[in-house]
Design a protein around this motif. Structure first.
Motif, PDB file in Angstrom:
ATOM      1  N   PRO A  59       0.831  -1.215   0.000  1.00  0.00           N
ATOM      2  CA  PRO A  59       0.000   0.000   0.000  1.00  0.00           C
ATOM      3  C   PRO A  59       0.860   1.258   0.000  1.00  0.00           C
ATOM      4  CG  PRO A  59       0.072  -0.938   2.183  1.00  0.00           C
ATOM      5  CD  PRO A  59       0.784  -1.914   1.291  1.00  0.00           C
ATOM      6  N   TRP A  60       0.261   2.365  -0.392  1.00  0.00           N
ATOM      7  CA  TRP A  60       0.974   3.627  -0.428  1.00  0.00           C
ATOM      8  C   TRP A  60       1.213   4.125   0.997  1.00  0.00           C
ATOM      9  CZ3 TRP A  60      -3.344   5.690  -4.065  1.00  0.00           C
ATOM     10  CH2 TRP A  60      -3.271   5.013  -5.280  1.00  0.00           C
ATOM     11  N   SER A  61       2.340   4.769   1.196  1.00  0.00           N
ATOM     12  CA  SER A  61       2.649   5.383   2.482  1.00  0.00           C
ATOM     13  C   SER A  61       3.713   6.439   2.252  1.00  0.00           C
ATOM     14  CB  SER A  61       3.143   4.331   3.488  1.00  0.00           C
ATOM     15  OG  SER A  61       4.361   3.755   3.062  1.00  0.00           O
ATOM     16  N   GLN A  62       4.083   7.136   3.298  1.00  0.00           N
ATOM     17  CA  GLN A  62       5.226   8.042   3.226  1.00  0.00           C
ATOM     18  C   GLN A  62       6.454   7.152   3.339  1.00  0.00           C
ATOM     19  OE1 GLN A  62       4.686  11.388   2.874  1.00  0.00           O
ATOM     20  NE2 GLN A  62       6.860  11.848   2.666  1.00  0.00           N
ATOM     21  N   TYR A  63       6.949   6.700   2.155  1.00  0.00           N
ATOM     22  CA  TYR A  63       7.910   5.598   2.132  1.00  0.00           C
ATOM     23  C   TYR A  63       9.211   5.886   2.881  1.00  0.00           C
ATOM     24  CZ  TYR A  63       4.978   3.450  -1.459  1.00  0.00           C
ATOM     25  OH  TYR A  63       3.935   2.879  -2.132  1.00  0.00           O
ATOM     26  N   ASP A  64       9.576   7.138   3.045  1.00  0.00           N
ATOM     27  CA  ASP A  64      10.800   7.430   3.794  1.00  0.00           C
ATOM     28  C   ASP A  64      10.566   7.395   5.303  1.00  0.00           C
ATOM     29  OD1 ASP A  64       9.201   9.657   3.784  1.00  0.00           O
ATOM     30  OD2 ASP A  64      10.817  11.083   3.415  1.00  0.00           O
ATOM     31  N   LYS A  65       9.310   7.148   5.702  1.00  0.00           N
ATOM     32  CA  LYS A  65       8.974   7.053   7.121  1.00  0.00           C
ATOM     33  C   LYS A  65       8.430   5.670   7.496  1.00  0.00           C
ATOM     34  CE  LYS A  65       7.964  11.987   7.641  1.00  0.00           C
ATOM     35  NZ  LYS A  65       6.940  12.995   8.054  1.00  0.00           N
TER      36      LYS A  65
ATOM     37  N   PRO B 171       7.336  12.956  -5.909  1.00  0.00           N
ATOM     38  CA  PRO B 171       8.452  12.615  -5.022  1.00  0.00           C
ATOM     39  C   PRO B 171       9.116  11.321  -5.486  1.00  0.00           C
ATOM     40  CG  PRO B 171       6.463  13.139  -3.763  1.00  0.00           C
ATOM     41  CD  PRO B 171       6.041  13.018  -5.192  1.00  0.00           C
ATOM     42  N   ASP B 172      10.441  11.249  -5.351  1.00  0.00           N
ATOM     43  CA  ASP B 172      11.184  10.048  -5.705  1.00  0.00           C
ATOM     44  C   ASP B 172      11.805   9.485  -4.428  1.00  0.00           C
ATOM     45  OD1 ASP B 172      12.739   8.035  -6.688  1.00  0.00           O
ATOM     46  OD2 ASP B 172      13.913   9.255  -8.053  1.00  0.00           O
ATOM     47  N   PHE B 173      11.177   8.412  -3.913  1.00  0.00           N
ATOM     48  CA  PHE B 173      11.680   7.795  -2.687  1.00  0.00           C
ATOM     49  C   PHE B 173      12.747   6.749  -2.967  1.00  0.00           C
ATOM     50  CE2 PHE B 173       7.286   9.115  -1.748  1.00  0.00           C
ATOM     51  CZ  PHE B 173       7.486   9.884  -0.614  1.00  0.00           C
ATOM     52  N   SER B 174      12.974   6.429  -4.237  1.00  0.00           N
ATOM     53  CA  SER B 174      13.827   5.293  -4.595  1.00  0.00           C
ATOM     54  C   SER B 174      15.319   5.566  -4.415  1.00  0.00           C
ATOM     55  CB  SER B 174      13.572   4.884  -6.047  1.00  0.00           C
ATOM     56  OG  SER B 174      14.092   5.843  -6.957  1.00  0.00           O
ATOM     57  N   LYS B 175      15.732   6.833  -4.527  1.00  0.00           N
ATOM     58  CA  LYS B 175      17.148   7.184  -4.443  1.00  0.00           C
ATOM     59  C   LYS B 175      17.991   6.346  -5.406  1.00  0.00           C
ATOM     60  CE  LYS B 175      16.839   8.763   0.351  1.00  0.00           C
ATOM     61  NZ  LYS B 175      17.347   8.618   1.740  1.00  0.00           N
TER      62      LYS B 175
ATOM     63  N   VAL C 260      20.088  -1.366  -0.797  1.00  0.00           N
ATOM     64  CA  VAL C 260      20.191  -0.674   0.484  1.00  0.00           C
ATOM     65  C   VAL C 260      18.788  -0.544   1.073  1.00  0.00           C
ATOM     66  CG1 VAL C 260      20.890   1.438   1.655  1.00  0.00           C
ATOM     67  CG2 VAL C 260      22.210   0.591  -0.302  1.00  0.00           C
ATOM     68  N   ALA C 261      18.590  -1.070   2.259  1.00  0.00           N
ATOM     69  CA  ALA C 261      17.273  -1.025   2.881  1.00  0.00           C
ATOM     70  C   ALA C 261      16.859   0.414   3.156  1.00  0.00           C
ATOM     71  CB  ALA C 261      17.284  -1.823   4.179  1.00  0.00           C
ATOM     72  N   PRO C 262      15.624   0.776   2.859  1.00  0.00           N
ATOM     73  CA  PRO C 262      15.150   2.144   3.132  1.00  0.00           C
ATOM     74  C   PRO C 262      15.225   2.458   4.623  1.00  0.00           C
ATOM     75  CG  PRO C 262      13.633   0.978   1.684  1.00  0.00           C
ATOM     76  CD  PRO C 262      14.601  -0.040   2.198  1.00  0.00           C
TER      77      PRO C 262
ATOM     78  N   TRP D 154       6.512   4.729  -5.117  1.00  0.00           N
ATOM     79  CA  TRP D 154       7.915   4.629  -4.716  1.00  0.00           C
ATOM     80  C   TRP D 154       8.798   5.392  -5.706  1.00  0.00           C
ATOM     81  CZ3 TRP D 154      11.192   3.289  -0.984  1.00  0.00           C
ATOM     82  CH2 TRP D 154      12.493   2.916  -1.322  1.00  0.00           C
ATOM     83  N   TRP D 155       8.502   5.185  -6.975  1.00  0.00           N
ATOM     84  CA  TRP D 155       9.229   5.886  -8.043  1.00  0.00           C
ATOM     85  C   TRP D 155       8.279   6.075  -9.213  1.00  0.00           C
ATOM     86  CZ3 TRP D 155      11.068   3.411 -12.816  1.00  0.00           C
ATOM     87  CH2 TRP D 155      11.727   4.318 -13.662  1.00  0.00           C
ATOM     88  N   MET D 156       8.016   7.328  -9.560  1.00  0.00           N
ATOM     89  CA  MET D 156       7.083   7.628 -10.642  1.00  0.00           C
ATOM     90  C   MET D 156       7.867   8.139 -11.848  1.00  0.00           C
ATOM     91  SD  MET D 156       3.759   7.256  -9.667  1.00  0.00           S
ATOM     92  CE  MET D 156       2.657   8.586 -10.066  1.00  0.00           C
ATOM     93  N   PRO D 157       8.075   7.325 -12.869  1.00  0.00           N
ATOM     94  CA  PRO D 157       8.801   7.796 -14.052  1.00  0.00           C
ATOM     95  C   PRO D 157       7.974   8.848 -14.794  1.00  0.00           C
ATOM     96  CG  PRO D 157       7.790   5.665 -14.482  1.00  0.00           C
ATOM     97  CD  PRO D 157       7.587   5.946 -13.021  1.00  0.00           C
TER      98      PRO D 157
END
Length: 208
Positions: free
Chosen positions: A1-7, A53-57, A129-131, A36-39
């Motif tokens: 599910p969607w979330s604030q992936y960096d949290k 936002p790009d949470f994938s780094k 690398v684990a978030p 997580w990553w929107m191209p």
């Protein structure tokens, strides 16, 4: 599910006891991008915003799994202790929460998710690398089918274009069967508006 992936990142739990067979077993997964990553959306595709936002780094696709077993005598152990995963580009050539999905069935190798499968296209996966986020189990009910709608009208627009009219506006998942020439393309365009002649229009949607 969607979330604030960096949290926070939520994970699903499955009991696979009944799916296991004597001998070798295999677990397969097909990955998409989600939020997580929107191209960038291809030109002409609906996109709600210009930038996401790009949470994938740089790690556009990450897959995490852990497994434990319990024997009849109560002994427990961990299943996944070594990195033995393989990966290859799959039929999901493009995924975007707003711009849709491109699925190329020609890229799906039969048996890819079964034990004993061999292919030169698959490569050894690399450890990511684990978030830096808190991992929590999903503790709410899963998605279930509540209603199924069939089109109430099919309008022919051109020799290669039809409008399928459903009885109500809803968020749903399309299910269809198709036959045709290998390499042929089928395109679906969702809409809430159509012209008197039956052509679909996305004029009421924000974005391009």
């Amino acid at each position: 599910p969607w979330s604030q992936y960096d949290k926070t990142i939520y994970y699903s739990e499955f009991d696979i006891t009944r799916a296991l067979k004597p001998g070798a077993n295999c677990i397969g997964a097909m990955l998409g991008s989600s939020f997580w990553w929107m191209p960038p959306a291809p030109k002409g595709r609906y996109s709600k915003f210009d930038v996401y936002p790009d949470f994938s780094k740089g790690q556009h696709y990450l897959f995490g799994i852990d497994g434990y077993y319990q024997e009849a005598n109560g002994a427990e152990g961990r299943i996944f202790q070594k990195l033995t995963w393989k990966w290859a580009p799959g039929p999901l050539a493009f995924t975007h929460n707003y711009a849709g999905e491109d699925y190329d069935a020609q890229l799906l190798e039969p048996g890819w998710n079964r034990a004993g499968f061999v292919s030169t296209k698959f490569q050894t996966a690399k450890a990511g690398v684990a978030p830096n986020a808190v991992f929590k189990p999903i503790d709410w009910p899963g998605v279930r089918v509540k209603e199924t709608f069939n089109p109430v009208k099919i309008i022919k627009i051109a020799d290669d274009e039809w409008t399928y009219v459903f009885p109500q506006n809803c968020s749903g998942i399309l299910r269809w069967n198709a036959r045709g020439t290998k390499g042929a393309t089928i395109k679906f365009v969702p809409s809430e508006v159509m012209t008197p002649s039956g052509e679909v229009k996305q004029m009421n949607l924000s974005g391009e």
